[in-house]
Design a protein around this motif. Structure first.
Motif, mmCIF file in Angstrom:
data_model
loop_
_atom_site.group_PDB
_atom_site.id
_atom_site.type_symbol
_atom_site.label_atom_id
_atom_site.label_comp_id
_atom_site.label_asym_id
_atom_site.label_seq_id
_atom_site.Cartn_x
_atom_site.Cartn_y
_atom_site.Cartn_z
ATOM 1 N N UNK A 41 1.716 3.310 -11.659
ATOM 2 C CA UNK A 41 0.431 2.675 -11.953
ATOM 3 C C UNK A 41 -0.637 3.115 -10.965
ATOM 4 N N UNK A 42 -0.237 3.375 -9.707
ATOM 5 C CA UNK A 42 -1.224 3.700 -8.673
ATOM 6 C C UNK A 42 -1.769 5.114 -8.800
ATOM 7 N N UNK A 43 -1.082 5.966 -9.509
ATOM 8 C CA UNK A 43 -1.567 7.340 -9.711
ATOM 9 C C UNK A 43 -2.049 7.544 -11.144
ATOM 10 N N UNK A 44 -2.183 6.459 -11.891
ATOM 11 C CA UNK A 44 -2.583 6.545 -13.295
ATOM 12 C C UNK A 44 -4.083 6.762 -13.457
ATOM 13 N N UNK A 45 -4.856 6.347 -12.449
ATOM 14 C CA UNK A 45 -6.308 6.445 -12.572
ATOM 15 C C UNK A 45 -6.929 5.320 -13.361
ATOM 16 N N UNK A 46 -6.117 4.371 -13.847
ATOM 17 C CA UNK A 46 -6.619 3.239 -14.641
ATOM 18 C C UNK A 46 -6.879 2.078 -13.681
ATOM 19 N N UNK A 47 -8.118 1.960 -13.233
ATOM 20 C CA UNK A 47 -8.434 1.032 -12.148
ATOM 21 C C UNK A 47 -8.262 -0.436 -12.548
ATOM 22 N N UNK A 48 -8.533 -0.766 -13.793
ATOM 23 C CA UNK A 48 -8.362 -2.153 -14.229
ATOM 24 C C UNK A 48 -6.888 -2.549 -14.162
ATOM 25 N N UNK A 49 -6.015 -1.662 -14.640
ATOM 26 C CA UNK A 49 -4.577 -1.945 -14.586
ATOM 27 C C UNK A 49 -4.068 -1.994 -13.150
ATOM 28 N N UNK A 50 -4.652 -1.154 -12.300
ATOM 29 C CA UNK A 50 -4.259 -1.161 -10.887
ATOM 30 C C UNK A 50 -4.598 -2.505 -10.251
ATOM 31 N N UNK A 95 3.153 11.673 -2.748
ATOM 32 C CA UNK A 95 3.500 10.827 -3.895
ATOM 33 C C UNK A 95 4.996 10.570 -3.977
ATOM 34 N N UNK A 96 5.785 11.487 -3.416
ATOM 35 C CA UNK A 96 7.232 11.285 -3.345
ATOM 36 C C UNK A 96 7.705 11.644 -1.941
ATOM 37 N N UNK A 97 8.458 10.760 -1.330
ATOM 38 C CA UNK A 97 8.948 10.972 0.028
ATOM 39 C C UNK A 97 10.424 10.593 0.078
ATOM 40 N N UNK A 99 0.836 -1.204 0.000
ATOM 41 C CA UNK A 99 0.000 0.000 0.000
ATOM 42 C C UNK A 99 0.870 1.254 0.000
ATOM 43 N N UNK A 100 0.327 2.328 -0.569
ATOM 44 C CA UNK A 100 0.985 3.632 -0.568
ATOM 45 C C UNK A 100 -0.057 4.715 -0.326
ATOM 46 N N UNK A 101 0.372 5.839 0.231
ATOM 47 C CA UNK A 101 -0.510 6.990 0.391
ATOM 48 C C UNK A 101 0.314 8.263 0.203
#
Length: 255
Positions: A199-208, A189-191, A184-186
């Motif tokens: 992929x997690x910030x792409x908005x493409x839920x199927x690919x996620x 976006x960069x730390x 998991x990530x929250x």
């Protein structure tokens, strides 16, 4: 659901029952959590619940009469359907190793009674004629059964409808799917130079979802490959695992 815990140390349980998910579930009347001090059922002026073992040996053994009397007291006060027989669970190192599948099974019950022992062990007649289940949370020995019982209870209560804020949380937990959970990530976006996977910030839920499944397979393969023997895997999962195995195999020295 009603859960009763038979213990010599009710204060160990009450603190846990009043906080976090268990406390909220109790407040919402999702679950009734009760403690019973079986010392109150000792039946002797010294309030003793244990005695030396027949045949000699070290340690003290919990007597059967206080335990039986405490369980019968709980049953007499239960307001559920008389047809519903509670599961009476003995926490002990000799029991069946506790798993998520057992948690899911117990979560469907209406009434559970946990017996938490101390000292050397239990009179065998408790095992033979009272309990329905014996559970162990691992191959080690603790001072008493309270901490194991609380562990089991927490894992059961969180599966009750309404206990968690997000109803999908329990479904995707490690072991619930037969696999370890994906990472998991929250925010942010960069730390410190470490970025969240694109992929997690792409908005493409199927690919996620595809990425998460592959990550769960990879993490299970790396950390708990034994779980793959019983996990429900699709043909696509098996192809992914074959690829992951090839990628992680050390290159052979061809020179």
């Amino acid at each position: 659901m009603r859960i009763d815990v038979l213990t010599l140390f009710p204060e160990m349980c009450e603190g846990v029952f009043s906080t976090s998910i268990l406390g909220k579930a109790r407040e919402k009347n999702i679950v009734s959590l009760n403690t019973v001090n079986f010392r109150d059922f000792s039946g002797n002026k010294h309030n003793s619940v244990d005695d030396t073992p027949y045949g000699g040996g070290g340690g003290m053994v919990l007597k059967p009469d206080p335990i039986f009397a405490a369980v019968e007291h709980v049953l007499a006060g239960a307001s559920g359907s008389p047809e519903v027989k509670p599961r009476i669970i003995l926490m002990c190192p000799q029991g069946q190793t506790y798993t998520q599948s057992i948690a899911e099974e117990l979560a469907r019950e209406e009434h559970l009674i946990f017996i938490c022992g101390h000292y050397e062990g239990y009179d065998e007649r408790i095992r033979e004629h009272l309990v329905t289940d014996e559970l162990s949370i691992g191959d080690y020995v603790l001072t008493g059964g309270e901490l194991p019982a609380l562990t089991v209870i927490d894992s059961i209560v969180r599966l009750q409808p309404g206990a968690l804020g997000n109803e999908t949380s329990a479904v995707s937990d490690s072991f619930s799917t037969g696999l370890l959970e994906y990472p998991h990530y929250t925010r942010p976006a960069e730390f410190r130079g470490w970025k969240v996977p694109d992929i997690l910030v792409s908005g493409h839920h199927a690919n996620i979802e595809v990425w998460r499944r592959e990550q769960a397979l990879q993490r299970t393969l790396q950390r708990r490959p034994d779980l793959l023997d019983t996990a429900e895997l699709t043909p696509k999962d098996r192809k992914v695992l074959e690829r992951l195995k090839r990628e992680t195999q050390p290159e052979q020295n061809l020179t």
